[in-house]
Each structure stands twice: as C-alpha cells, then as structure tokens.
Write an enzyme that holds these catalytic residues in place. Structure first.
Site, PDB file in Angstrom:
ATOM      1  N   ARG A   1       0.839  -1.197   0.000  1.00 33.90           N
ATOM      2  CA  ARG A   1       0.000   0.000   0.000  1.00 33.90           C
ATOM      3  C   ARG A   1       0.875   1.248   0.000  1.00 33.90           C
ATOM      4  O   ARG A   1       0.516   2.277  -0.543  1.00 33.90           O
ATOM      5  CB  ARG A   1      -0.914  -0.003   1.222  1.00 33.90           C
ATOM      6  CG  ARG A   1      -1.938  -1.113   1.196  1.00 33.90           C
ATOM      7  CD  ARG A   1      -2.857  -1.020   2.401  1.00 33.90           C
ATOM      8  NE  ARG A   1      -3.790  -2.139   2.465  1.00 33.90           N
ATOM      9  CZ  ARG A   1      -3.551  -3.261   3.122  1.00 33.90           C
ATOM     10  NH1 ARG A   1      -2.425  -3.439   3.769  1.00 33.90           N
ATOM     11  NH2 ARG A   1      -4.462  -4.220   3.147  1.00 33.90           N
TER      12      ARG A   1
ATOM     13  N   ARG B   1     -11.953  -8.283   9.562  1.00 35.12           N
ATOM     14  CA  ARG B   1     -11.354  -9.561   9.132  1.00 35.12           C
ATOM     15  C   ARG B   1     -10.951 -10.383  10.365  1.00 35.12           C
ATOM     16  O   ARG B   1     -11.178 -11.594  10.417  1.00 35.12           O
ATOM     17  CB  ARG B   1     -10.104  -9.295   8.277  1.00 35.12           C
ATOM     18  CG  ARG B   1     -10.451  -8.773   6.899  1.00 35.12           C
ATOM     19  CD  ARG B   1      -9.212  -8.301   6.134  1.00 35.12           C
ATOM     20  NE  ARG B   1      -9.560  -7.961   4.762  1.00 35.12           N
ATOM     21  CZ  ARG B   1      -8.852  -7.146   3.993  1.00 35.12           C
ATOM     22  NH1 ARG B   1      -7.765  -6.562   4.450  1.00 35.12           N
ATOM     23  NH2 ARG B   1      -9.239  -6.902   2.758  1.00 35.12           N
TER      24      ARG B   1
ATOM     25  N   HIS C   1      -2.905   0.734   8.468  1.00 40.16           N
ATOM     26  CA  HIS C   1      -3.664  -0.218   7.639  1.00 40.16           C
ATOM     27  C   HIS C   1      -2.644  -0.783   6.657  1.00 40.16           C
ATOM     28  O   HIS C   1      -2.432  -0.245   5.582  1.00 40.16           O
ATOM     29  CB  HIS C   1      -4.809   0.503   6.916  1.00 40.16           C
ATOM     30  CG  HIS C   1      -5.476  -0.353   5.874  1.00 40.16           C
ATOM     31  ND1 HIS C   1      -6.080  -1.544   6.163  1.00 40.16           N
ATOM     32  CD2 HIS C   1      -5.612  -0.191   4.541  1.00 40.16           C
ATOM     33  CE1 HIS C   1      -6.563  -2.079   5.053  1.00 40.16           C
ATOM     34  NE2 HIS C   1      -6.287  -1.268   4.050  1.00 40.16           N
TER      35      HIS C   1
END
Ligand code: NAD
Length: 315
Positions: A92, A155, A179
């Site tokens: 990311r 999750r 994240h």
C-alpha cells in the site's frame, strides 16, 4: 451541539471500492442524497442510473446522481475512494506518491466549494492520505477520518468467530496501527463473548498456533484477495458504510478508524488506526485501549513506519 445539517453524501472515485460503497449505502438507506464524481464520467453516470433502478426496493428513498465538486458545498460527508489501486505484489505504501498528487488536486476542488463537513478517506495508503487531506484542507482534525483498520478489525473478528463458532458480533478485539504490514492485534484486550482470549488460551494451549495464524491471515488477507480477483472492495465498502452511518446518525459508536493522535499512546503528528468514538462531528475522541509492553513497541514501530513515509511530503 450539531454543527452539521442534512445527510447528503458525495463520493469521489467510483471504482470497485466506491461503487460497492454506493451499493451498500443504497441497500441500507443510509442517506437521502448521494452524488457520484469520477474522472470516468460515463461509467459513473451509468452506475447512477443503475443504482436509481434499485431505489424502489431500498429501505428508504435516495436521490442518486452524477455531480460536480460544487456539490460538496452542502455535503455532510465526502468519501474519497479515488486513486490508483494496489497492484499484485505492490505494498500500500508504494502507492503514496501517485495518490498524494491526485489528492492535492481533489481536495483543492472540494475546498473551493466551501465544504465544511466530514471527510472519510479510503484510498491507500489510507493513514498517510488521511493526514494529507487534513493538511491540504485545513479542516479541524476531528472532521477528517480515515477508514484505518476498520476492515482489518472486521477480518480479525470474522476469523476469530469462525475459530470459536460464535457470531463476529460476540468477538471483541481491535486491530490497530497502520492499515498495512505493520498493523497489530491488541491480543491483551481481545475477548470472546466476554471471556478474555488469554484465559481461553491458558485453558486450551493447543490453540496458540491457530491464533497466531489468524493474525497473519488478517494482516495478509488483502494480498490473497488481490491475487484471487484483482482487488478487494466489498468488505471495505461495508466498513465505509458503517463509519458513514455512525457520522450521519450521530451514533457515538466506537470504531477502529484512522484518527489524528495528539499525545494519545505517547505519539502525535500522525493519523493511524485506533479505536475512536464517531459521531456527527466526526472523531469525538480517540480511545486509549490498554496495551501491554509488546503491543506498545509494535504500535510505536507502526507510527514510525507512517511518519517515515509522510515526512518527506510535509517537512
Ligand atoms: P479503482 O481503480 O477500481 O477505482 C479508482 C477510481 O478512482 C476510478 O474509477 C478512477 O477513475 C477514479 N479516479 C482516479 N483519479 C481520479 C480523480 N483525480 N478524480 C476522480 N476520480 C478519480 O480502484 P479501487 O479498487 O476502487 O480502489 C480505490 C482505492 O481504495 C485504492 O487506493 C485502494 O488501494 C483502496 N482500498 C482501500 C481499502 C481500505 O481498507 N482502506 C481497501 C481496499 C482498497
């Protein structure tokens, strides 16, 4: 106490994540006006038409249309899912340079409209881009929220719920931090239907390795989904919808979002995933969930990871 009126939502970025979010908002009847903006005007107009054909079967009426940045002026919430998506094998954080530029131009346009509502950011790297939106917009920190670890926490709760065969609603625990790869589970505060996970593990030591696997599967879920189908979108869309409802309905609910730290957990000058109380004003309060020494060290490392990425852009 309420500064913000109405419940118009503007979505910027109608790709896989944005359009899934639009569909979940319609399904939940979460707002009564929903405006879509995207560089790909044709596809966004097509989606607006398609969504409108579901309104008659939605729980409440919703006006859905393609719009322009001027629509942000009276929006309660502007949700940004625009940008380049994570490619297979790409972290990311690799995305940061690309998306930072896109964000500067988008936020400038939004602020020109006179927008003074709540920003909700999903684009990755979400913590760094949420920090950027607060800097670019100049809005108070409480008015800028990132989706943070809302999806990672979902999750985690899902995997624990499967392991212990109870509803995820009866699994209480947080994933905090970036994240991304440096996130961590707050094991010391995790409980299954009220019983601490540590007590459960003392009684069932054979479960220890399964629990470690659950964390790895939580952290790496995005890589697996991206390998399988190119992108992740339904889970995050539900997380974004949950945060949106918390804002629009002034819920004061605790969710793990990317929030600005000002001394909480001993850190500042960073947006990072932490439990926070969300209401109509955005982030009412960052909660300091108790951490053990190992968790504190991992969290500090996660803060540093984010600062290393954002600092070249904001020195
Ligand atoms: P996508 O490529 O399907 O959609 C991106 C959309 O943004 C496209 O429709 C594109 O036209 C639009 N866009 C690009 N630049 C724009 C601009 N300047 N103005 C308006 N629109 C613009 O990507 P996606 O799969 O929907 O992912 C979107 C983002 O969400 C990515 O950064 C992805 O990594 C992130 N994401 C975040 C989470 C999370 O938990 N926060 C989870 C999954 C994906």
């Amino acid at each position: 106490m309420e500064k913000f009126k109405g419940n118009k939502v503007v979505l910027i970025g109608n790709g896989a994540v944005g359009s899934s979010y639009a569909f979940s908002m319609l399904n939940q009847g979460a707002c009564d006006e929903f405006v879509i903006i995207d560089l790909d005007e044709r596809k966004a107009k097509g989606d607006a038409m398609d969504l409108n054909h579901g309104v008659v079967y939605a729980p409440s009426p919703m006006k859905i249309r393609y719009g322009t940045y001027e629509d942000c002026h009276d929006a309660a919430l502007v949700v940004i899912c625009a940008g380049a998506a994570q490619k297979p094998g790409e972290t990311r954080l690799d995305l940061v340079g690309k998306n930072m530029k896109i964000f500067k131009s988008i936020v400038d346009e939004i602020m020109k409209s006179g927008f003074d509502g709540i920003f909700l950011i999903a684009t990755n790297p979400v913590d760094v881009l949420t920090y950027a939106v607060q800097k670019f917009s100049g809005l108070p920190e409480n008015q800028v929220i990132g989706s943070g670890t809302i999806l990672d926490t979902a999750r985690f709760r899902h995997l624990l719920s499967e392991e212990f065969d109870v509803s995820p609603n009866s699994v209480h625990g947080y994933i905090i931090g970036e994240h991304g790869d440096s996130e961590l589970a707050v094991w010391s505060g995790t409980n299954i239907a009220g019983k601490s996970l540590y007590d459960i593990l003392n009684e069932n030591p054979e479960k220890q390795s399964r629990i470690e696997e659950i964390f790895v599967n939580t952290r790496d879920a995005a890589y697996e989904i991206i390998k399988a189908k190119g992108a992740t979108y339904y889970g995050v869309a539900m997380g974004l919808m949950r945060i949106s409802k918390a804002v629009l309905n002034n819920e004061n609910v605790v969710l793990t979002v990317s929030a600005k730290l000002n001394g909480e957990y001993g850190h500042d000058d960073v947006y990072i995933g932490v439990p926070a109380i969300i209401n109509r004003n955005g982030i009412r309060e960052v909660l300091e969930t108790p951490l053990n020494e190992e968790e504190k060290a991992k969290f500090a490392k996660s803060v540093q990871t984010l600062k290393d990425i954002q600092s070249p852009f904001f020195e």
